[in-house]
Design an enzyme around this catalytic site. Structure first.
Site, PDB file in Angstrom:
ATOM      1  N   TYR A  72      23.785 -40.860   9.905  1.00  0.00           N
ATOM      2  CA  TYR A  72      23.628 -39.557   9.744  1.00  0.00           C
ATOM      3  C   TYR A  72      22.031 -39.384   9.764  1.00  0.00           C
ATOM      4  O   TYR A  72      21.569 -38.326  10.217  1.00  0.00           O
ATOM      5  CB  TYR A  72      24.014 -39.216   7.993  1.00  0.00           C
ATOM      6  CG  TYR A  72      23.871 -37.800   7.903  1.00  0.00           C
ATOM      7  CD1 TYR A  72      24.791 -36.835   8.098  1.00  0.00           C
ATOM      8  CD2 TYR A  72      22.659 -37.270   7.193  1.00  0.00           C
ATOM      9  CE1 TYR A  72      24.748 -35.540   8.084  1.00  0.00           C
ATOM     10  CE2 TYR A  72      22.542 -35.936   7.138  1.00  0.00           C
ATOM     11  CZ  TYR A  72      23.591 -35.142   7.400  1.00  0.00           C
ATOM     12  OH  TYR A  72      23.431 -33.610   7.060  1.00  0.00           O
ATOM     13  N   PHE A 125      17.038 -13.958  29.626  1.00  0.00           N
ATOM     14  CA  PHE A 125      18.369 -14.708  29.712  1.00  0.00           C
ATOM     15  C   PHE A 125      19.165 -13.916  28.388  1.00  0.00           C
ATOM     16  O   PHE A 125      18.782 -13.737  27.400  1.00  0.00           O
ATOM     17  CB  PHE A 125      18.315 -16.062  29.739  1.00  0.00           C
ATOM     18  CG  PHE A 125      19.628 -16.784  29.844  1.00  0.00           C
ATOM     19  CD1 PHE A 125      20.345 -16.772  30.889  1.00  0.00           C
ATOM     20  CD2 PHE A 125      20.224 -17.436  28.641  1.00  0.00           C
ATOM     21  CE1 PHE A 125      21.344 -17.242  30.999  1.00  0.00           C
ATOM     22  CE2 PHE A 125      21.455 -17.832  28.845  1.00  0.00           C
ATOM     23  CZ  PHE A 125      22.098 -17.789  30.152  1.00  0.00           C
ATOM     24  N   THR A 126      20.534 -13.861  28.684  1.00  0.00           N
ATOM     25  CA  THR A 126      21.495 -13.288  27.950  1.00  0.00           C
ATOM     26  C   THR A 126      21.341 -13.692  26.150  1.00  0.00           C
ATOM     27  O   THR A 126      21.014 -12.867  25.445  1.00  0.00           O
ATOM     28  CB  THR A 126      22.905 -13.484  28.361  1.00  0.00           C
ATOM     29  OG1 THR A 126      22.869 -15.036  28.318  1.00  0.00           O
ATOM     30  CG2 THR A 126      23.195 -12.969  29.373  1.00  0.00           C
ATOM     31  N   ASP A 216      10.998 -21.529  28.536  1.00  0.00           N
ATOM     32  CA  ASP A 216      12.081 -21.641  28.420  1.00  0.00           C
ATOM     33  C   ASP A 216      12.170 -22.801  29.768  1.00  0.00           C
ATOM     34  O   ASP A 216      12.245 -22.674  30.888  1.00  0.00           O
ATOM     35  CB  ASP A 216      13.086 -20.653  28.882  1.00  0.00           C
ATOM     36  CG  ASP A 216      14.461 -21.107  28.957  1.00  0.00           C
ATOM     37  OD1 ASP A 216      14.916 -22.230  29.358  1.00  0.00           O
ATOM     38  OD2 ASP A 216      15.395 -20.191  28.608  1.00  0.00           O
ATOM     39  N   LYS A 259      21.581 -28.825  31.862  1.00  0.00           N
ATOM     40  CA  LYS A 259      21.478 -28.657  33.071  1.00  0.00           C
ATOM     41  C   LYS A 259      20.739 -29.707  33.849  1.00  0.00           C
ATOM     42  O   LYS A 259      21.384 -30.526  34.093  1.00  0.00           O
ATOM     43  CB  LYS A 259      20.532 -27.428  33.548  1.00  0.00           C
ATOM     44  CG  LYS A 259      21.510 -25.866  33.218  1.00  0.00           C
ATOM     45  CD  LYS A 259      21.532 -25.614  31.922  1.00  0.00           C
ATOM     46  CE  LYS A 259      22.006 -24.357  31.650  1.00  0.00           C
ATOM     47  NZ  LYS A 259      22.374 -23.936  30.263  1.00  0.00           N
ATOM     48  N   ARG A 384      26.842 -11.789  37.423  1.00  0.00           N
ATOM     49  CA  ARG A 384      25.536 -11.664  36.848  1.00  0.00           C
ATOM     50  C   ARG A 384      25.228 -10.160  37.540  1.00  0.00           C
ATOM     51  O   ARG A 384      24.287  -9.794  38.406  1.00  0.00           O
ATOM     52  CB  ARG A 384      24.773 -12.686  37.368  1.00  0.00           C
ATOM     53  CG  ARG A 384      25.176 -14.063  36.957  1.00  0.00           C
ATOM     54  CD  ARG A 384      24.630 -14.345  35.624  1.00  0.00           C
ATOM     55  NE  ARG A 384      25.176 -14.146  34.264  1.00  0.00           N
ATOM     56  CZ  ARG A 384      25.446 -14.700  33.189  1.00  0.00           C
ATOM     57  NH1 ARG A 384      24.645 -15.798  33.165  1.00  0.00           N
ATOM     58  NH2 ARG A 384      26.020 -14.252  32.156  1.00  0.00           N
ATOM     59  N   PHE A 447      30.090 -10.036  28.578  1.00  0.00           N
ATOM     60  CA  PHE A 447      30.550 -10.791  29.739  1.00  0.00           C
ATOM     61  C   PHE A 447      31.516 -11.952  29.307  1.00  0.00           C
ATOM     62  O   PHE A 447      32.361 -12.221  29.904  1.00  0.00           O
ATOM     63  CB  PHE A 447      29.263 -11.214  30.489  1.00  0.00           C
ATOM     64  CG  PHE A 447      28.364 -12.029  29.977  1.00  0.00           C
ATOM     65  CD1 PHE A 447      27.501 -11.579  29.138  1.00  0.00           C
ATOM     66  CD2 PHE A 447      28.479 -13.470  30.149  1.00  0.00           C
ATOM     67  CE1 PHE A 447      26.665 -12.278  28.775  1.00  0.00           C
ATOM     68  CE2 PHE A 447      27.623 -14.343  29.377  1.00  0.00           C
ATOM     69  CZ  PHE A 447      26.558 -13.971  28.561  1.00  0.00           C
TER      70      PHE A 447
HETATM   71  N1  F0G Z   1      18.052 -20.509  28.827  1.00  0.00           N
HETATM   72  C1  F0G Z   1      18.678 -20.378  30.137  1.00  0.00           C
HETATM   73  C2  F0G Z   1      17.327 -20.269  31.210  1.00  0.00           C
HETATM   74  C3  F0G Z   1      19.956 -20.923  30.407  1.00  0.00           C
HETATM   75  O1  F0G Z   1      20.244 -20.636  31.729  1.00  0.00           O
HETATM   76  C4  F0G Z   1      20.765 -20.757  29.452  1.00  0.00           C
HETATM   77  C5  F0G Z   1      22.093 -21.015  29.673  1.00  0.00           C
HETATM   78  C6  F0G Z   1      20.098 -21.112  28.137  1.00  0.00           C
HETATM   79  C7  F0G Z   1      18.748 -20.836  27.942  1.00  0.00           C
HETATM   80  C8  F0G Z   1      21.235 -21.412  26.815  1.00  0.00           C
HETATM   81  O2  F0G Z   1      21.380 -22.622  26.859  1.00  0.00           O
HETATM   82  O3  F0G Z   1      23.806 -22.781  27.440  1.00  0.00           O
HETATM   83  O4  F0G Z   1      22.798 -24.768  26.149  1.00  0.00           O
HETATM   84  O5  F0G Z   1      22.991 -22.657  24.741  1.00  0.00           O
HETATM   85  N2  F0G Z   1      22.679 -21.045  30.802  1.00  0.00           N
HETATM   86  C9  F0G Z   1      24.121 -21.221  31.116  1.00  0.00           C
HETATM   87  C10 F0G Z   1      24.547 -20.802  32.386  1.00  0.00           C
HETATM   88  C11 F0G Z   1      25.225 -20.839  30.120  1.00  0.00           C
HETATM   89  O6  F0G Z   1      25.666 -20.724  32.783  1.00  0.00           O
HETATM   90  O7  F0G Z   1      23.372 -20.122  33.115  1.00  0.00           O
HETATM   91  P1  F0G Z   1      22.823 -23.151  26.349  1.00  0.00           P
END
Ligand code: F0G
Length: 455
Positions: A72, A125-126, A216, A259, A384, A447
């Site tokens: 842990y 980013f979303t 980021d 990624k 997108r 989305f």
């Molecule tokens: N920042 C960027 C630029 C991203 O593309 C993503 C995720 C995140 C943050 C969030 O990271 O998914 O590990 O919580 N992108 C994915 C995509 C979901 O399909 O582009 P996460």
């Protein structure tokens, strides 16, 4: 350019895939409300929904999985991760999280923490934007205009408009800007990089005003690859050295390791600021897990630390991956299909407004095209455009893309050729494609779960 990018690896394990009938695909997408996020993976043939968490791990990473120390507290794997982050990114302080949005959440709470303020971003980013807003901040766009122009061949569409940023700092006052967020390989613009020169200027401006620069770093390795290709000064630099310098210009980063680091789960935040680290470490135990695992199993941290090193040390992997993206783009361009140019880090973006010019934006051209590519050949892609981009009731007249994101080390040239054929077949019958109507709209990040019907 050649139609191939040679993989610097060979297969050791394979996963079987199969194409269900057209009739079944039509039924599956209808049942999924014409939203590719709601399809069952078993009904998908080629899965280009995302490059996130979909990579093939290396034999070394799988070997690392067997070395999980699932204590842990104080897991050995955490210390390996800390060493890898220090070595590759240079930040002394690390807080692990289960994935990128966990890090975004904590960073936004620490830096904004209900005090309000404005956060300039190179596009959005979303999840990053939503976390800024949940923490009480207001998102500001400081991307350059070329980022929103699919036809512009600007080599650094991910750049921040420094003059615009300076104006905002003057207008709002530096004390009401908790941080500036600079995203590597800007996802929503098509995986487009920023230049080192631009980051240097942004960093100098932030330093001058005492503003935290948050990177980021999710797709930093591909951004470093483009810097080396497109900025003369870095032609002979190693990727690792470029990545180190990109990080050195910032005060900290959030990272989705799903990624660049070839893992199926994982992420972290890292910083040079001890005060920020200490507050983040206090929050991670509330939302993610103890500060020595942050929501990951020990084995996941081991695979991640190996992946971090692979991502910069095996440079051929990055060249091959970005090469796959440009090969797919070339196949599509040669067939006359409208794309976002130049091809970026992780995906080919189809320009749905040009693909389906007879559909108005209220008929969701990108959502429509994504569902048609699935019907045509079992290829899963992602919208997108207005569905992902529109926020609350704000007007949207922006990009309308379908993203074909390529998982790392997973698909072969024949798969890319097949996908190009599928897109071309849909392109030939484009004038017969009808739009969609939204019949269910969730409040946030719509989305993911929105549902549609054929008009
Ligand atoms: N920042 C960027 C630029 C991203 O593309 C993503 C995720 C995140 C943050 C969030 O990271 O998914 O590990 O919580 N992108 C994915 C995509 C979901 O399909 O582009 P996460």
């Amino acid at each position: 350019m050649k139609y191939y990018a040679l993989p610097p690896y060979k297969n050791k394990a394979v996963e079987f895939i199969s194409l269900i009938s057209r009739e079944d695909r039509e039924r599956a997408i209808k049942d999924a409300g014409y939203n590719t996020f709601l399809l069952k993976s078993k009904d998908v043939f080629i899965d280009f929904l995302t490059d996130s968490g979909t990579s093939a791990m290396s034999d070394r990473q799988w070997a690392g999985i067997m070395l999980g120390d699932e204590a842990y507290a104080g897991s050995e794997n955490f210390y390996h991760l800390e060493d890898a982050v220090k070595d590759v990114f240079g930040y002394p302080y690390l807080v692990p999280t289960h994935q990128g949005r966990g890090a975004e959440h904590i960073m936004a709470q620490v830096l904004i923490g209900g005090r309000g303020g404005f956060i300039p971003n190179n596009l959005y980013f979303t999840t990053s934007r939503l976390h800024q807003e949940i923490a009480g901040g207001t998102w500001l766009d400081v991307s350059i205009p070329e980022a929103s122009d699919p036809k512009s061949t600007c080599p650094f569409k991910g750049n921040i408009d420094v003059a615009k940023l300076e104006t905002y700092i003057k207008e709002k006052g530096p004390e009401s800007i908790p941080f500036v967020r600079m995203e590597a390989s800007v996802n929503m613009a098509g995986g487009q990089p920023f230049s080192m020169e631009n980051e240097r200027a942004v960093s100098a401006l932030c330093k001058k005003h005492g503003i935290f620069l948050l990177l980021d770093a999710t797709r930093i390795v591909e951004n470093a690859h483009f810097i080396r290709e497109r900025e003369e000064k870095y032609k002979s630099w190693s990727l690792k050295k470029i990545v180190r310098m990109m990080c050195a210009f910032s005060d900290g980063c959030t990272m989705s390791s799903k990624k660049d680091h070839y893992v199926n789960i994982g992420g972290f935040l890292a910083t040079v600021r001890k005060d920020v680290f200490e507050r983040a470490r206090a929050l991670v135990v509330v939302y993610e897990g103890l500060h020595t695992y942050g929501g990951m199993a020990g084995r996941d941290m081991e695979a991640l630390s190996i992946g971090i090193k692979e991502s910069v040390e095996n440079e051929e992997l990055v060249a091959h991956y970005v090469g796959q993206v440009s090969v797919l783009a070339k196949m599509l361009r040669d067939r006359g299909i409208p794309l976002c140019e130049p091809p970026g880090a992780h995906a080919v973006f189809l320009d749905a407004k040009q693909f389906l010019p007879h559909l108005s934006q209220s008929e969701f051209p990108a959502q429509t095209l994504a569902s048609e590519l699935y019907i045509e050949g079992g290829v899963r892609t992602m919208e997108r455009g207005i569905v992902s981009g529109q926020h609350g009731s704000e007007p949207y007249d922006g990009l309308e893309f379908v993203r074909l994101a390529i998982p790392r080390r997973v698909y072969e040239l024949a798969h890319l050729m097949y996908v190009a054929d599928v897109v071309e077949t849909a392109w030939r019958r484009r004038s017969h494609i009808r739009g969609l109507a939204m019949v269910y709209e969730p409040k946030d990040l719509r989305f993911f779960q929105a549902r549609f019907e054929k008009k």
